[in-house]
Design a protein around this motif. Structure first.
Motif, PDB file in Angstrom:
ATOM      1  N   PHE A 424      52.237  76.060  39.296  1.00  0.00           N
ATOM      2  CA  PHE A 424      51.944  74.712  39.677  1.00  0.00           C
ATOM      3  C   PHE A 424      52.925  74.002  39.640  1.00  0.00           C
ATOM      4  O   PHE A 424      52.861  72.806  39.652  1.00  0.00           O
ATOM      5  CB  PHE A 424      51.109  74.505  38.473  1.00  0.00           C
ATOM      6  CG  PHE A 424      50.091  74.267  38.114  1.00  0.00           C
ATOM      7  CD1 PHE A 424      48.683  73.292  38.407  1.00  0.00           C
ATOM      8  CD2 PHE A 424      49.305  75.794  37.306  1.00  0.00           C
ATOM      9  CE1 PHE A 424      47.498  74.146  38.592  1.00  0.00           C
ATOM     10  CE2 PHE A 424      48.263  76.069  37.453  1.00  0.00           C
ATOM     11  CZ  PHE A 424      47.016  75.111  37.670  1.00  0.00           C
ATOM     12  N   VAL A 425      54.504  74.181  39.621  1.00  0.00           N
ATOM     13  CA  VAL A 425      55.609  73.643  39.746  1.00  0.00           C
ATOM     14  C   VAL A 425      55.656  73.643  41.490  1.00  0.00           C
ATOM     15  O   VAL A 425      55.871  74.743  42.033  1.00  0.00           O
ATOM     16  CB  VAL A 425      56.681  74.217  38.772  1.00  0.00           C
ATOM     17  CG1 VAL A 425      58.082  73.699  39.376  1.00  0.00           C
ATOM     18  CG2 VAL A 425      56.367  74.352  37.296  1.00  0.00           C
ATOM     19  N   TRP A 426      56.800  72.308  41.756  1.00  0.00           N
ATOM     20  CA  TRP A 426      56.829  72.511  43.301  1.00  0.00           C
ATOM     21  C   TRP A 426      57.621  73.283  43.421  1.00  0.00           C
ATOM     22  O   TRP A 426      57.027  73.691  44.920  1.00  0.00           O
ATOM     23  CB  TRP A 426      57.103  71.192  43.027  1.00  0.00           C
ATOM     24  CG  TRP A 426      57.939  70.822  45.133  1.00  0.00           C
ATOM     25  CD1 TRP A 426      58.768  69.919  45.057  1.00  0.00           C
ATOM     26  CD2 TRP A 426      56.754  70.626  45.866  1.00  0.00           C
ATOM     27  NE1 TRP A 426      58.841  69.867  46.527  1.00  0.00           N
ATOM     28  CE2 TRP A 426      57.772  69.799  47.107  1.00  0.00           C
ATOM     29  CE3 TRP A 426      55.426  70.591  45.786  1.00  0.00           C
ATOM     30  CZ2 TRP A 426      57.463  70.467  48.680  1.00  0.00           C
ATOM     31  CZ3 TRP A 426      55.080  70.861  47.606  1.00  0.00           C
ATOM     32  CH2 TRP A 426      56.197  70.634  48.605  1.00  0.00           C
ATOM     33  N   SER A 427      58.873  73.418  42.953  1.00  0.00           N
ATOM     34  CA  SER A 427      59.463  74.258  43.777  1.00  0.00           C
ATOM     35  C   SER A 427      60.772  75.234  43.047  1.00  0.00           C
ATOM     36  O   SER A 427      60.478  75.301  41.664  1.00  0.00           O
ATOM     37  CB  SER A 427      60.775  74.097  44.852  1.00  0.00           C
ATOM     38  OG  SER A 427      61.671  73.079  44.094  1.00  0.00           O
ATOM     39  N   GLU A 428      61.915  76.039  43.074  1.00  0.00           N
ATOM     40  CA  GLU A 428      62.470  76.499  42.388  1.00  0.00           C
ATOM     41  C   GLU A 428      63.607  75.375  41.237  1.00  0.00           C
ATOM     42  O   GLU A 428      64.203  75.963  40.543  1.00  0.00           O
ATOM     43  CB  GLU A 428      63.657  77.761  43.641  1.00  0.00           C
ATOM     44  CG  GLU A 428      62.873  78.173  43.214  1.00  0.00           C
ATOM     45  CD  GLU A 428      62.674  79.663  42.325  1.00  0.00           C
ATOM     46  OE1 GLU A 428      63.023  79.960  41.534  1.00  0.00           O
ATOM     47  OE2 GLU A 428      61.443  79.831  42.137  1.00  0.00           O
ATOM     48  N   MET A 514      53.726  66.094  35.665  1.00  0.00           N
ATOM     49  CA  MET A 514      53.030  67.434  36.161  1.00  0.00           C
ATOM     50  C   MET A 514      51.787  67.289  35.198  1.00  0.00           C
ATOM     51  O   MET A 514      50.276  67.877  35.594  1.00  0.00           O
ATOM     52  CB  MET A 514      53.708  68.519  36.297  1.00  0.00           C
ATOM     53  CG  MET A 514      52.726  69.650  36.952  1.00  0.00           C
ATOM     54  SD  MET A 514      53.476  71.737  36.775  1.00  0.00           S
ATOM     55  CE  MET A 514      54.015  71.621  34.954  1.00  0.00           C
ATOM     56  N   ASN A 515      52.048  67.044  33.593  1.00  0.00           N
ATOM     57  CA  ASN A 515      51.323  67.663  33.009  1.00  0.00           C
ATOM     58  C   ASN A 515      49.331  66.171  33.429  1.00  0.00           C
ATOM     59  O   ASN A 515      48.766  66.953  32.978  1.00  0.00           O
ATOM     60  CB  ASN A 515      51.777  67.570  31.458  1.00  0.00           C
ATOM     61  CG  ASN A 515      50.350  68.148  30.324  1.00  0.00           C
ATOM     62  OD1 ASN A 515      49.761  68.975  30.444  1.00  0.00           O
ATOM     63  ND2 ASN A 515      50.225  67.212  29.049  1.00  0.00           N
ATOM     64  N   GLY A 516      50.470  65.170  32.698  1.00  0.00           N
ATOM     65  CA  GLY A 516      49.734  63.634  32.893  1.00  0.00           C
ATOM     66  C   GLY A 516      48.295  63.792  33.965  1.00  0.00           C
ATOM     67  O   GLY A 516      47.450  63.501  33.823  1.00  0.00           O
ATOM     68  N   LEU A 517      49.439  63.829  35.549  1.00  0.00           N
ATOM     69  CA  LEU A 517      48.322  63.321  36.787  1.00  0.00           C
ATOM     70  C   LEU A 517      47.368  64.862  36.814  1.00  0.00           C
ATOM     71  O   LEU A 517      45.742  64.369  37.465  1.00  0.00           O
ATOM     72  CB  LEU A 517      49.494  63.350  38.214  1.00  0.00           C
ATOM     73  CG  LEU A 517      50.007  62.416  37.723  1.00  0.00           C
ATOM     74  CD1 LEU A 517      50.677  62.260  39.270  1.00  0.00           C
ATOM     75  CD2 LEU A 517      49.281  61.231  37.887  1.00  0.00           C
ATOM     76  N   GLN A 539      47.909  60.666  30.121  1.00  0.00           N
ATOM     77  CA  GLN A 539      47.123  60.725  31.585  1.00  0.00           C
ATOM     78  C   GLN A 539      47.439  58.855  32.214  1.00  0.00           C
ATOM     79  O   GLN A 539      47.684  58.443  33.102  1.00  0.00           O
ATOM     80  CB  GLN A 539      45.439  60.533  31.628  1.00  0.00           C
ATOM     81  CG  GLN A 539      45.001  60.279  32.961  1.00  0.00           C
ATOM     82  CD  GLN A 539      43.995  60.567  33.124  1.00  0.00           C
ATOM     83  OE1 GLN A 539      43.305  61.811  33.555  1.00  0.00           O
ATOM     84  NE2 GLN A 539      42.816  59.590  33.233  1.00  0.00           N
ATOM     85  N   LEU A 540      47.228  58.240  30.816  1.00  0.00           N
ATOM     86  CA  LEU A 540      47.461  56.425  31.059  1.00  0.00           C
ATOM     87  C   LEU A 540      48.951  56.888  31.882  1.00  0.00           C
ATOM     88  O   LEU A 540      49.192  56.102  32.816  1.00  0.00           O
ATOM     89  CB  LEU A 540      47.701  55.904  29.970  1.00  0.00           C
ATOM     90  CG  LEU A 540      47.765  54.373  29.979  1.00  0.00           C
ATOM     91  CD1 LEU A 540      46.441  54.159  28.200  1.00  0.00           C
ATOM     92  CD2 LEU A 540      48.789  53.892  29.871  1.00  0.00           C
ATOM     93  N   ILE A 541      50.043  57.194  30.935  1.00  0.00           N
ATOM     94  CA  ILE A 541      51.687  57.042  31.784  1.00  0.00           C
ATOM     95  C   ILE A 541      51.380  57.569  32.637  1.00  0.00           C
ATOM     96  O   ILE A 541      52.310  57.215  33.726  1.00  0.00           O
ATOM     97  CB  ILE A 541      52.492  58.014  30.448  1.00  0.00           C
ATOM     98  CG1 ILE A 541      52.148  57.187  28.648  1.00  0.00           C
ATOM     99  CG2 ILE A 541      53.594  57.968  31.416  1.00  0.00           C
ATOM    100  CD1 ILE A 541      53.083  57.083  27.704  1.00  0.00           C
ATOM    101  N   ALA A 542      51.097  58.751  32.801  1.00  0.00           N
ATOM    102  CA  ALA A 542      51.786  59.305  34.353  1.00  0.00           C
ATOM    103  C   ALA A 542      50.261  58.635  35.387  1.00  0.00           C
ATOM    104  O   ALA A 542      51.949  58.212  36.982  1.00  0.00           O
ATOM    105  CB  ALA A 542      51.081  60.995  34.418  1.00  0.00           C
TER     106      ALA A 542
END
Length: 675
Positions: A424-428, A514-517, A539-542
């Motif tokens: 799930f994480v975009w890059s190194e 990442m978690n919120g979205l 989710q509200l914040i993200a």
């Protein structure tokens, strides 16, 4: 208020039986969407015998109230739990059959959720075994082992419980906190008697409140509201009142703890809590809370009582909970730096000056090692706590905050190498930042959330503390999270030596967005919306900062190989957006702006992007992880000499999940099945 673990969505692979850290087995069990962990209690052996004995009796008190939470969550929970346990322990058929295995998993879920509704999603989970199998199993059990009502038998029990278990439309959701329906009538919890409506509840408590009272009690905190002969009355939870059988046992253990108090202040705290349990008087509870918040010298500490109001649709009535702990002196140096600078943080907050405290009082913070979890803190537990919740006590006496580091350590150790970040994480770049700074900044965000976030700001004169109603919990968690996020990126944090460099905060920012979205969606069933207050808050914040930052391309959702990823392009602008939203949420709370608060939650915190949700669920399923985590407690045992004198208290970490739950049901179950 409590901070729940954002990292709980990061699980351990099912094919690994255990995780070892210095020969400690962190993973105890895994089933459904749940993973059960163990936590260590480092430093316990070094405590004095007197401290250990104090912890022992406080821990016993933490377990004595277990049944209360079950009954608060739903009026059939105790009867269902006891029926399922009787089947589980007395079934003589094939225990490897699909039907029995399904019953076993369902029972484990009931244990975890303290009832028949999901602990986070609030929805009732439906058994995978059939009503016919359930009925046959009940008929095989000795009626003396079943929770039958007086004058009834097995068939009546089956008839009463079956629709509650199997009909999706019956008691479908434990707590409704938004929407246009009557949220009291629509909720399946047991805080209100049948037939009471939301307008009736609001009118009942509205008449009690005096807008000129600057030290109001927390109305309705420790009672069930019912109708008797057409009149609305409160059934108070106290000795001699509702839940008396369990509360008497709590009080007995608290009384045993008194001789082992570390000092006169701690002794007075325990005795005042006993008085509160005996009288049910909310002014006595406030007096206890003031004594508790002002005790910053004791090394052993505890929470015990009707505290958090997340489970009540109107955010007034409190679930029963307990934690027992002692200070982690080395790690507390970190939180002391924060609390000593509390006035600086308040003064430099981006919120309107009208809503700031002119003088911050009594802010104390420490890192603790938890030794026992109970009630609404078990098996799922917060990672941080800030109390008391009463705004006037925070204003006049301050607040006390804790970060539970042995719990965050258990989460961290159990999640290492599980493939989640790779998926799930975009890059190194982001993965390396998470590996380098993730544990530090996660704990620091909890520190800031609890120590400063909840304790910051003030209500304007005349603002009703309950003005935000069903949205109060979500908005309060939003406010505290934003405070922590905003300051995590402040140069002051580097200046205080709380992070190694000015880049560290980016790890927490990335993980939070990442978690919120996206990734917290693994906790929600397909087609469902977000219900739980902490999840709505994130989710509200993200979503808000994502939308408001589109013009400057602050955050992107990028596709690669058909997969969606979060990419943060401008961390400095993201911090500014956190500050803007914090200013608005503080205004909403300070002014009691229900309309604006409702719109913010409903617009950003509730609805789910169905296409993204489906993608996240599919990707997560391939990792074979459990999105939710909880804990078994260590077993605390007295060691006695030949004279029967206690010479030591020791911890045993080997008890399994089912063994612990069955033992608790045998040793700590005092309430009747129907209350």
């Amino acid at each position: 208020m409590t901070a729940m673990a954002m990292t709980a969505c990061i699980g351990q692979k099912a094919e690994k039986a255990e995780v070892n850290n210095n020969d400690f087995d962190y993973v105890a069990d895994q089933f459904a969407d749940l993973q059960i962990l163990r936590y260590r209690v480092p430093g316990f052996e070094s405590l004095s015998l007197k401290q250990k004995q104090l912890l022992y009796h406080l821990s016993e008190a933490a377990l004595m109230g277990r049944d209360i939470l079950y009954d608060q969550n739903n009026r059939y929970n105790l009867a269902i739990r006891r029926t399922l346990e009787a089947i589980y322990q007395n079934y003589e058929g094939d225990k490897q059959s699909p039907q029995f295995k399904a019953l076993e998993i369902y029972l484990k879920r009931v244990w975890f959720a303290n009832g028949i509704h999901h602990h986070y999603a609030e929805d009732k989970f439906i058994p995978a075994f059939t009503p016919e199998f359930f009925a046959d199993c009940v008929r095989q059990v000795d009626v003396a082992k079943l929770p039958v009502r007086d004058g009834q038998g097995v068939e009546q029990l089956i008839q009463e419980l079956s629709p509650v278990l199997f009909d999706p439309a019956v008691m479908a959701k434990r707590t409704i906190q938004s929407g246009d329906e009557d949220i009291i009538l629509a909720s399946a919890n047991n805080y209100y008697g049948g037939g009471i409506t939301q307008p009736e509840v609001e009118a009942y408590y509205g008449k009690m409140k005096d807008p000129k009272d600057h030290t109001p009690v927390s109305y309705g905190l420790n009672s069930r509201l019912v109708k008797e002969d057409g009149k609305i009355v409160e059934k108070v939870w106290k000795v001699g009142g509702l839940y008396s059988q369990a509360i008497e046992q709590i009080v007995a253990e608290l009384q045993k703890a008194v001789p082992f108090a570390e000092n006169d202040a701690q002794k007075a705290i325990i005795e005042k809590l006993i008085e509160y349990y005996k009288t049910g008087d909310l002014k006595t509870f406030d007096a206890y809370s003031v004594l508790w918040v002002e005790d910053t010298d004791s090394e052993v500490d505890f929470v015990n009582g009707f505290i958090e109001t997340y489970g009540d649709p109107l955010g007034m009535k409190a679930s029963w909970e307990s934690t027992v702990n002692f200070i982690n002196n080395e790690a507390t140096k970190r939180t002391k730096l924060i609390s000593d600078s509390a006035q600086w943080f308040e003064d430099h907050s981006p919120v309107d000056t009208r809503f700031k405290k002119e003088k911050v009082k009594g802010v104390s913070a420490k890192v603790i090692t938890v030794a026992m979890l109970g009630g609404d803190c078990y098996p799922a537990t917060p990672i941080g706590i800030n109390l008391p919740n009463a705004d006037w006590i925070r204003r006049d006496h301050g607040s006390k905050s804790v970060t539970i580091e042995n719990i965050t350590e258990a989460y961290d150790k159990a999640s290492q190498g599980n493939g989640f970040n790779e998926e799930f994480v975009w890059s190194e770049t982001e993965r390396n930042a998470l590996n380098k700074y993730g544990f530090i900044t996660d704990n620091l965000h909890t520190d800031l959330h609890e120590c400063l976030g909840h304790g910051s700001g003030k209500l304007l004169p005349g603002t009703d503390p309950d003005a935000l109603k069903a949205y109060s919990s979500t908005l309060e968690e939003t406010r505290a999270d934003l405070f922590g996020l905003y300051y995590l990126g402040d140069p002051k944090i580097v200046e205080l030596g709380l992070v190694p460099d000015a880049e560290a905060y980016k790890a927490e920012y990335y993980k939070y967005i990442m978690n919120g979205l996206m990734t917290q969606l693994v906790r929600i069933e397909k087609g469902k919306n977000v219900e739980e207050a902490h999840m709505r808050n994130r989710q509200l914040i993200a979503k808000w900062v994502f939308e408001k930052g589109k013009t400057d391309n602050v955050i992107e959702l990028k596709k690669r190989d058909g997969k969606t990823f979060v990419v943060v392009n401008d961390y400095a602008k993201l911090r500014n957006l956190f500050g803007e939203l914090l200013a608005e949420v503080q205004r909403i709370k300070s002014e009691g702006d229900f309309v604006a608060g409702k719109k913010l939650v409903e617009d950003y915190g509730v609805k789910v992007d169905s296409e993204l949700h489906a993608e996240v669920l599919e990707r997560y399923a391939k990792l074979n992880l459990a999105p939710y985590k909880g804990f078994v407690n260590p077993v605390m045992k007295e060691v006695k000499n030949e004279k029967g004198e206690v010479v030591d208290i020791v911890l045993d970490y080997t008890e399994g999940y089912a063994d612990q739950m069955l033992r608790y049901s045998k040793e700590y179950s005092f309430l009747p099945s129907y209350n």
